[in-house]
Design an enzyme around this catalytic site. Structure first.
Site, short mmCIF file in Angstrom:
data_model
loop_
_atom_site.label_atom_id
_atom_site.label_comp_id
_atom_site.label_asym_id
_atom_site.label_seq_id
_atom_site.Cartn_x
_atom_site.Cartn_y
_atom_site.Cartn_z
CE LYS A 157 108.39 50.50 -66.65
NZ LYS A 157 107.48 50.89 -65.78
CB ALA A 210 98.40 48.06 -72.56
N GLY A 265 102.28 48.45 -67.93
CA GLY A 265 103.09 49.19 -67.18
C GLY A 265 104.47 48.62 -67.00
CG MET A 266 105.38 45.05 -66.44
SD MET A 266 105.30 43.35 -66.17
CE MET A 266 107.21 43.00 -66.11
N GLY A 312 106.76 47.23 -72.42
CA GLY A 312 107.16 46.56 -73.45
C GLY A 312 107.29 47.21 -74.90
N GLY A 313 106.48 48.24 -74.91
CA GLY A 313 106.75 48.98 -76.11
C GLY A 313 108.17 49.60 -76.23
CB SER A 314 109.97 51.58 -73.45
OG SER A 314 108.82 52.46 -73.16
CB ALA A 315 111.46 46.38 -74.26
CG ASP A 320 109.12 53.65 -68.92
OD1 ASP A 320 109.65 54.40 -68.26
OD2 ASP A 320 108.16 53.33 -69.14
P1 ATP Z 1 103.82 52.78 -70.93
O1 ATP Z 1 104.99 52.90 -71.34
O2 ATP Z 1 102.61 53.93 -71.72
O3 ATP Z 1 103.53 52.45 -69.44
P2 ATP Z 1 103.03 49.98 -71.09
O4 ATP Z 1 104.27 49.52 -70.53
O5 ATP Z 1 101.87 49.85 -70.29
O6 ATP Z 1 103.18 51.31 -71.58
P3 ATP Z 1 103.01 48.84 -73.83
O7 ATP Z 1 102.80 47.47 -73.99
O8 ATP Z 1 104.56 49.35 -73.84
O9 ATP Z 1 102.46 49.20 -72.18
O10 ATP Z 1 102.23 49.92 -74.65
C1 ATP Z 1 101.04 50.51 -74.42
C2 ATP Z 1 100.26 50.90 -75.32
O11 ATP Z 1 100.95 51.40 -76.43
C3 ATP Z 1 99.69 49.70 -76.36
O12 ATP Z 1 98.38 49.54 -75.93
C4 ATP Z 1 99.51 49.98 -77.56
O13 ATP Z 1 98.45 50.60 -78.19
C5 ATP Z 1 100.69 51.02 -77.99
N1 ATP Z 1 102.12 50.68 -78.45
C6 ATP Z 1 102.80 51.19 -79.30
N2 ATP Z 1 104.14 50.55 -79.65
C7 ATP Z 1 103.73 49.15 -79.16
C8 ATP Z 1 104.65 47.91 -79.21
N3 ATP Z 1 105.87 48.05 -79.73
N4 ATP Z 1 104.28 47.13 -78.47
C9 ATP Z 1 102.85 47.26 -77.64
N5 ATP Z 1 102.25 48.23 -77.81
C10 ATP Z 1 102.83 49.37 -78.31
#
Ligand code: ATP
Length: 313
Positions: free
Chosen positions: A19, A109, A111-112, A114-117, A149
């Site tokens: 997102k 990491a 800010g998009m 990806g982990g929430s997806a 998210d």
């Molecule tokens: P945030 O929701 O904190 O804004 P983001 O979008 O910046 O996160 P993500 O890739 O979702 O970035 O993940 C941030 C951190 O969470 C990663 O550095 C990792 O250590 C941890 N993490 C936990 N689960 C996941 C996952 N499924 N994919 C990626 N990172 C994950």
């Protein structure tokens, strides 16, 4: 003699989007440590793909990851996908026995979300695998407990988020918007960005409820499918904090603007920079400028709005 092949383990695949926050307004930190948010999310067509495969009883959750930044992703119970599988299993009283494979299409990491997806995709995948019979609302409530998210990654398209960002109202949009993202190899920690936001706003009048009254123009631009007006209305309260932690991002924004971006700003908590383009061709041109100027470690061209977490055939 007949040889009987072992039946393959049941397996399902789900795709969920990353997102961009078209507007992100952040209120003053509350006693529980959270900041109230008013945000407008748009899902973009960069997808995480989660494959969930049934495994033998007692095997528990396992995670494997594919993608250019796979080494940055935890493979243990701190992974949001793992937590999603366990939360759903606990909710329906099933043993959490599942092998999860994450194919990462969203910068890590960045800010998009990806982990929430991954978490949203895992909920939908395990829900199908275990045939839980939960409603979409019940899945959304589990999603909200996993992270602010995650409900939006389930829903997709464009939506207004309030509370911690998890109370969602779909927003009307017309047509397709063209995005290009500049990702950095080194992520920014979301808590660190909020910490800097608190420092920068200390002593100033920060609203308890940030509201979206200033985003009327943005909502109109979405309804009209007017990319120029949308570009002018993009807003991120976290941008000064992200820029102060990573000053080099200013140049990434300037390069996009010089390449004619309709708007360029830090995406969510950064360090990814998002630029809105006039067309797919224009998005490719902005991406080329970023690459030529060395202003991004990787560039990602895509469009929005995109669908929410969805089973693949
Ligand atoms: P945030 O929701 O904190 O804004 P983001 O979008 O910046 O996160 P993500 O890739 O979702 O970035 O993940 C941030 C951190 O969470 C990663 O550095 C990792 O250590 C941890 N993490 C936990 N689960 C996941 C996952 N499924 N994919 C990626 N990172 C994950």
């Amino acid at each position: 003699m007949t040889h009987l092949a072992a039946a393959p383990s049941p397996s399902v695949r789900v795709r969920a989007p990353g997102k961009v926050n078209l507007s992100l307004r952040v209120g003053a930190v509350q006693e529980d440590g959270y900041h109230p948010l008013s945000t407008i999310f748009q899902a973009v067509a960069l997808y995480e793909e989660v494959t969930a495969t049934q495994v033998s009883e007692g095997a528990g959750v396992t995670i494997t990851v594919d993608g250019p930044q796979a080494d940055l992703v935890p493979l243990d119970a701190t992974n949001l996908a793992w937590r999603a599988a366990e939360a759903l299993a606990a909710r329906v009283g099933t043993p959490p026995d599942v092998a999860l494979h994450l194919a990462k299409g969203v910068p890590v990491a960045g800010g998009m979300a990806g982990g929430s997806a991954d978490a949203a995709a895992t909920l939908v995948a395990c829900d199908a695998l275990w045939q839980t019979g939960l409603s979409r609302d019940e899945l959304a409530s589990l999603a909200a407990d996993l992270g602010s998210d995650v409900p939006f990654a389930l829903l997709g398209h464009t939506a207004v988020g309030t509370g911690r960002g998890h109370l969602l109202t779909p927003a009307m949009t017309r047509g397709e918007f063209h995005w290009v993202f500049a990702a950095q190899a080194e992520g920014l920690s979301t808590p660190a960005v909020y910490g800097r936001f608190d420092e920068l706003t200390a002593g100033s009048e920060s609203a308890d409820d940030p509201g979206l009254t200033e985003d009327t123009g943005l909502m109109q631009a979405l309804r009209a499918g007017d990319a120029h007006a949308l570009g002018r209305a993009l807003h991120n309260d976290l941008e000064p904090a992200a820029l102060s932690l990573r000053p080099g991002l200013e140049r990434t924004i300037v390069v996009a603007r010089e390449a004619g971006a309709l708007g360029a700003f830090v995406s969510g908590s950064g360090p990814t920079v998002a630029a809105l383009a006039r067309s797919r061709q224009h998005a490719l041109a902005i991406a080329a400028s970023w690459t030529a100027e060395g202003a991004a470690d990787s560039v990602w061209c895509t469009s929005g709005p995109a669908h929410g977490a969805r089973l693949l055939p």
